[in-house]
Motif scaffolding. Structure first.
Motif, PDB file in Angstrom:
ATOM      1  N   ALA A 432      82.541  16.350   2.330  1.00  0.00           N
ATOM      2  CA  ALA A 432      81.899  17.766   0.871  1.00  0.00           C
ATOM      3  C   ALA A 432      81.273  18.466   1.424  1.00  0.00           C
ATOM      4  O   ALA A 432      81.709  19.605   1.134  1.00  0.00           O
ATOM      5  N   THR A 436      82.844  22.658   1.171  1.00  0.00           N
ATOM      6  CA  THR A 436      82.079  23.430   0.284  1.00  0.00           C
ATOM      7  C   THR A 436      81.761  24.654   1.231  1.00  0.00           C
ATOM      8  O   THR A 436      82.159  25.893   0.669  1.00  0.00           O
ATOM      9  N   SER A 440      83.238  28.246   0.465  1.00  0.00           N
ATOM     10  CA  SER A 440      83.134  29.834   0.447  1.00  0.00           C
ATOM     11  C   SER A 440      83.345  30.492   1.821  1.00  0.00           C
ATOM     12  O   SER A 440      82.866  31.349   1.398  1.00  0.00           O
TER      13      SER A 440
END
Length: 560
Positions: A432, A436, A440
């Protein structure tokens, strides 16, 4: 001892010694050292000669440890004192009852632990002292002390090759034994300092040239020097021993009846195995006390390089299906252990239907011994894929074994999934975080966006650069792989089948590793895109970006 007298002996003050010459013999330290001991320890030759001239009998006096002044001088490496003591003893005219001269008698005196002056000189590595002591009494054998150490053994054990040469070249028949019935050759082979002290290679060769029969002498375990060389993988020592006497390659030890080749196979020293077989081409036929050949031992000790070497040598193919005293082939031992060696399982000559004395095939062993885990599943799967089947010779016992096996696995089937889920939860968090970060990075791209009016407005400013394109691709791969890993771990969270859990946990782990690698590449290429004008810094970052791959490769090799 009087403080002034002790200080005079320690500092070499002859005048104070002369003033107290009438009671030198009665003056002793707490350990019964005489003035001569003290003067010899600190190397004051004039004081030593004055004491000997004043009290001629003092040269034979011993302290509480049985040391004469000669022992002390040899221990401290005071060669001038040694020479003076020996010359003084030679000058005396008296003879002992057995006809041995005074000097030789002094040289042969042993202290409380059986050490002679030569023991002390060798142990403390004083070459000049060793030369002086051996040349003065070359006929003496220099026997072992109370712990079975001879001076020659000590020199070989400590790697003092120069001292070994001096003793062998000066003494006519020196003793060479050591503790446990080992010889100086055992010691030279065991303490192989070839990497740090290349001269020890000459030590082994010198001992063999001096007395070639040492190669056949065994210790209390009936291990010859070749056994130790094979055990520790000292290839140079093996070669030297075999060049001296090839027959030692066939000698077995006392308890397990193992040859040097058996030990090399057990330790996985392939280069030693090749050397042994090249000198003794039929030594591989010998089995140990349990009827096991070198392939049995390599499998039992999980030495995959040795297994591969044996299987690839056509001349050794008869070992593949050979049985030990229990009727087990090497494949039986493989099935009964946690060693995974598909090369043996899939070998065209292996007998997968061989029965041992308990009427079990290798596949029967997999089930009956109750091994579990990834390696167990891999071994079972590879055996089945290779055509191995259950023996079915004793159906009643097979049913009982199957029931017992199910009972063994009952607890494991509960424990293993819980352990996998705990590890999966941690990896899921990592997946995860990678997703992420890469998500980004996909919107905060290096170099930013074009803000000027026109048809390129809102486009990435570095779109045409190859490094930027590589960044976009690797970042996308990292994002996709981390999401796929998270999906695989979600199956682990809800499924209860052990095989399914293991499969998805492995898939998730591989995807996670791939995502990490892609993320590192995205980091490197992204920085390279914005630092293209600073080539030195850009190249440095690229090199640093390779470190995680190298470290991961290193640890993966260690694990597997």
């Amino acid at each position: 001892m009087d403080a002034g007298l002790y200080r005079a002996a320690r500092e070499g003050n002859i005048e104070d010694l002369i003033q107290n010459k009438d009671h030198l013999e009665s003056q002793l330290t707490p350990t019964n050292n005489t003035v001569l001991h003290v003067a010899a320890q600190f190397g004051h030759i004039q004081c030593v000669m004055e004491v000997l001239n004043t009290c001629p009998s003092m040269y034979r006096m011993v302290n509480s440890g049985g040391d004469t002044a000669l022992h002390i001088a040899a221990r401290e490496g005071q060669s001038t004192i040694l020479r003076a003591l020996v010359e003084y003893a030679n000058a005396l005219d008296e003879e002992l009852e057995d006809g041995v001269g005074t000097a030789k008698d002094m040289l042969r005196m042993a202290n409380a632990v059986g050490d002679t002056a030569l023991h002390e000189a060798v142990r403390n590595h004083h070459p000049v002292a060793v030369q002086l002591l051996t040349r003065e009494d070359p006929e003496f054998c220099h026997p072992a002390n109370c712990v079975e150490e001879t001076p020659l053994y000590l020199a070989a054990e400590r790697g003092y090759v120069g001292l070994v040469f001096v003793i062998l070249e000066t003494c006519s028949a020196p003793a060479y034994g050591g503790p446990g019935c080992r010889t100086a050759l055992h010691s030279a082979v065991i303490h192989n300092h070839e990497g740090s002290f290349g001269s020890l290679q000459g030590c082994t060769k010198k001992l063999l040239d001096w007395k070639g029969g040492l190669a056949r002498e065994a210790d209390l375990q009936a291990w010859t020097p070749l056994h130790y060389a094979a055990q520790f993988g000292h290839l140079s020592r093996v070669r030297e021993l075999l060049n001296t006497d090839k027959s030692v390659g066939y000698l077995t030890d006392k308890d397990d009846k193992k040859t040097a080749l058996h030990l090399a196979a057990s330790r996985g020293h392939v280069d030693v195995m090749q050397e042994l077989i090249s000198h003794c081409p039929d030594c591989w036929e010998i089995v140990d006390g349990r009827g096991r050949n070198i392939l049995h031992l390599a499998v039992k000790n999980h030495k995959k390089r040795a297994i591969k070497f044996i299987l690839q040598d056509f001349s050794l193919s008869s070992l593949i299906n050979q049985k030990d005293i229990d009727g087990n082939t090497p494949l039986h031992l493989l099935a009964a252990s946690d060693c995974y060696a598909p090369l043996l399982v899939n070998h065209p000559k292996v007998d997968r239907m061989a029965f041992n004395k308990e009427s079990l095939t290798p596949l029967d062993m997999v089930y009956s011994d109750g091994y579990t885990g990834l390696l167990w599943d891999s071994t079972k799967r590879s055996l089945i894929n290779a055509g191995a089947v259950l023996g079915q010779r004793d159906v009643a016992r097979s049913d009982n074994d199957e029931l017992a096996t199910k009972e063994k696995y009952h607890l494991h089937d509960k424990v293993l999934p819980a352990e996998i889920r705990r590890a999966a939860n941690t990896n899921l968090i990592v997946a995860a975080l990678i997703a992420t970060a890469t998500f980004s990075a996909g919107f905060t791209i290096p170099g930013g966006y074009n803000s000027s009016n026109g048809r390129d407005q809102g486009m990435a400013t570095l779109t045409r650069k190859a490094a930027f394109k590589a960044f976009v691709v690797t970042d996308a791969l990292a994002l996709i792989s981390s999401i796929a890993a998270a999906c695989s771990y979600s199956v682990v969270a809800r499924d209860s089948d052990r095989i399914v859990l293991l499969k998805h946990d492995t898939i998730g782990y591989l995807l996670l590793i791939f995502a990490m690698g892609a993320m590192v590449l995205a980091f490197v290429t992204g920085f390279y895109a914005v630092l293209a004008d600073s080539s030195g810094l850009a190249v440095t970052l690229c090199i640093m970006g390779c470190f995680p791959f190298l470290i991961n490769h290193f640890f993966q090799r260690k694990v597997w």
